[in-house]
Design a protein around this motif. Sequence first.
Motif, PDB file in Angstrom:
ATOM      1  N   ILE A 264       0.828  -1.197   0.019  1.00  0.00           N
ATOM      2  CA  ILE A 264       0.038   0.041  -0.125  1.00  0.00           C
ATOM      3  C   ILE A 264       1.033   1.256  -0.037  1.00  0.00           C
ATOM      4  O   ILE A 264       0.430   2.232  -0.448  1.00  0.00           O
ATOM      5  N   THR A 267       1.649   1.816  -3.563  1.00  0.00           N
ATOM      6  CA  THR A 267       0.632   2.210  -4.386  1.00  0.00           C
ATOM      7  C   THR A 267       0.298   3.744  -3.955  1.00  0.00           C
ATOM      8  O   THR A 267       0.094   4.683  -4.877  1.00  0.00           O
ATOM      9  N   SER A 268       0.546   4.161  -2.696  1.00  0.00           N
ATOM     10  CA  SER A 268       0.493   5.602  -2.411  1.00  0.00           C
ATOM     11  C   SER A 268       1.448   6.448  -3.166  1.00  0.00           C
ATOM     12  O   SER A 268       1.060   7.830  -3.427  1.00  0.00           O
ATOM     13  N   SER A 285      -3.043  -0.676  -9.618  1.00  0.00           N
ATOM     14  CA  SER A 285      -2.779  -1.249  -8.255  1.00  0.00           C
ATOM     15  C   SER A 285      -3.768  -1.471  -7.619  1.00  0.00           C
ATOM     16  O   SER A 285      -4.149  -2.210  -6.737  1.00  0.00           O
ATOM     17  N   LEU A 286      -4.587  -0.095  -7.203  1.00  0.00           N
ATOM     18  CA  LEU A 286      -5.424   0.173  -6.398  1.00  0.00           C
ATOM     19  C   LEU A 286      -6.742  -0.781  -6.612  1.00  0.00           C
ATOM     20  O   LEU A 286      -7.451  -1.137  -5.873  1.00  0.00           O
ATOM     21  N   GLN A 289      -5.845  -4.217  -5.710  1.00  0.00           N
ATOM     22  CA  GLN A 289      -5.944  -4.461  -4.385  1.00  0.00           C
ATOM     23  C   GLN A 289      -7.387  -4.344  -3.690  1.00  0.00           C
ATOM     24  O   GLN A 289      -7.382  -4.682  -2.349  1.00  0.00           O
ATOM     25  N   THR A 290      -8.395  -3.932  -4.235  1.00  0.00           N
ATOM     26  CA  THR A 290      -9.726  -3.839  -3.850  1.00  0.00           C
ATOM     27  C   THR A 290     -10.572  -5.194  -4.322  1.00  0.00           C
ATOM     28  O   THR A 290     -11.756  -5.183  -4.018  1.00  0.00           O
ATOM     29  N   VAL A 303      -7.749  -2.087   2.338  1.00  0.00           N
ATOM     30  CA  VAL A 303      -7.723  -0.870   1.380  1.00  0.00           C
ATOM     31  C   VAL A 303      -9.048  -0.282   1.186  1.00  0.00           C
ATOM     32  O   VAL A 303      -9.040   0.837   1.045  1.00  0.00           O
ATOM     33  N   ILE A 307     -10.709   3.598   1.484  1.00  0.00           N
ATOM     34  CA  ILE A 307     -11.299   4.238   0.397  1.00  0.00           C
ATOM     35  C   ILE A 307     -12.585   4.845   1.087  1.00  0.00           C
ATOM     36  O   ILE A 307     -13.054   6.033   0.658  1.00  0.00           O
ATOM     37  N   LEU A 320      -6.156   7.963   1.303  1.00  0.00           N
ATOM     38  CA  LEU A 320      -6.793   7.186  -0.247  1.00  0.00           C
ATOM     39  C   LEU A 320      -8.082   7.886  -0.357  1.00  0.00           C
ATOM     40  O   LEU A 320      -8.474   8.025  -1.558  1.00  0.00           O
ATOM     41  N   LEU A 324      -8.990   9.450  -3.994  1.00  0.00           N
ATOM     42  CA  LEU A 324      -9.827   8.954  -4.958  1.00  0.00           C
ATOM     43  C   LEU A 324     -11.037   9.722  -5.323  1.00  0.00           C
ATOM     44  O   LEU A 324     -11.301  10.046  -6.223  1.00  0.00           O
ATOM     45  N   ALA A 366     -12.490   0.997  -8.636  1.00  0.00           N
ATOM     46  CA  ALA A 366     -11.972   0.747  -7.208  1.00  0.00           C
ATOM     47  C   ALA A 366     -13.100   1.148  -6.359  1.00  0.00           C
ATOM     48  O   ALA A 366     -13.237   0.316  -5.209  1.00  0.00           O
TER      49      ALA A 366
END
Length: 475
Positions: A264, A267-268, A285-286, A289-290, A303, A307, A320, A324, A366
């Motif tokens: 994570i 990704t950040s 990637s996000l 990961q969801t 994750v 969000i 995040l 988003l 996502a």
Amino acid sequence: MSENYQEENINITENEELRLPPPPGRSPATRASSLGERSTSNAEQEPEMRSVTIQREHRLQRVDANGRLIAHTKSHPSPTRIVQLKPSSSSPSVAPVNTTINNTTGSARARSWDVDHATLPTRPDDFPLLPTTRIVHGMNAGVISNCISDCLRIRSVKMTLCKSQGNLARCLNTDFCRFNVRLYSTNDGAVLVEVHRLTGDAVSFMRDCRAVFNAAEGKSLQQQSKDEDVPMYLRFPVSQMNFLGSLSLPPPLTTSQDEYAESIKCTSELLSSHMTDSNMLGMESLVIQTDPLKTDKSSAMNVSRRILSPSDEENDGFNLHNHLMSILLCNEDSHVMNAEGHQAGEEASLSQAYHVTKLRNLAMLALSNALELFSSENLLTSTISSDLEWYTSNLIPTLIHDLNMAVSNPHYACYASRCLSTLAKSSVELAHRMKDSGGLDAVKIAEEVGTREFAMLAHDARTCRESLCVGDGME
């Protein structure tokens, strides 16, 4: 390097569209001479573009007293100003698809692709023949074009017909792969079908290319779906497979806390980078990961919680949720690719419009994954309860706006309908607020557009309509 190559590819394609067959009576030598003079003149007037730069747009964002992003009110015009398509007064259920549906509304793109066989041009001989071509004998060009149109609708490929060239259709599939489909006449009266990839994943392109060729040859279209090309282990969790009844499996592997933190963090860093390519990789990637089908469930839950909840303790370093939602709420109409594939309302590069549209599409995917995962665990209501008013006044109007934009961007409308459906199922209050904000009218518009043009949108919009109508017994 990839951006340079794509820009050159687009320029070559545009130049190719300007080439016309030589008029009768002109020799190839004369035509070559004129082409050489014209190209020399153009070269003297305009320098050749060899690179493209995508610069992030900086804008001022409104925040409330708690530091939460507030949606731009100008990005949510009234539905009557966005779409002139009027939903049918009859039942909005999906009707059988007719490949000869005409555009009677004036705003929706006509899904029928009618090509006149008699006026079909021959292919220019000054451009090498592409490997992705097929010659079809014994079929009229109008029949072939309608079969291809129906195939693209079933596969949820956005098709835009070229106004200046009736034999050209510009396509954008759900993986954001752009390609052109052209029809030409051959010397023996057959039809040459050419599929030309412009940008995007080659594997995704070849799946649609093979489907287009099969449709052009008149092969049966049995509700083709891209899921048919996805391995079963990517479609269903192992726990739902039948062989578990006779086998004992070891406990599933779980991601350690250090591995999760490292993934994570990476990704950040990609999402917060000033490089646009890094932002795209971070959003991809996000999305993974969801998705509990592509990662372990505990990581997907962590994750997704970040969000959905801005106050989650793990959002202290990089929030995040705010990142988003800033992409979703800052949906300026000038960043949305219109029917011709260019930005609406301003002269900007096609590459920038393509990048922004794809990035926001991944952000919506996502969010849809996170909402669906928490809804399946019956945790969605408790997770968003403290921010329910913000979801009602900011996110839901944005999603309804995306439904109203189904004609120009069915990809947004698909994920917007999924998000609205999940939220409506989790809270009766949210369902009523959606209907008070014009949600039912927007869903009917999206469903009608999906029935004509985009099979995935028709399915998602119908599910969303059923979710909104369950409470009132309107099904």
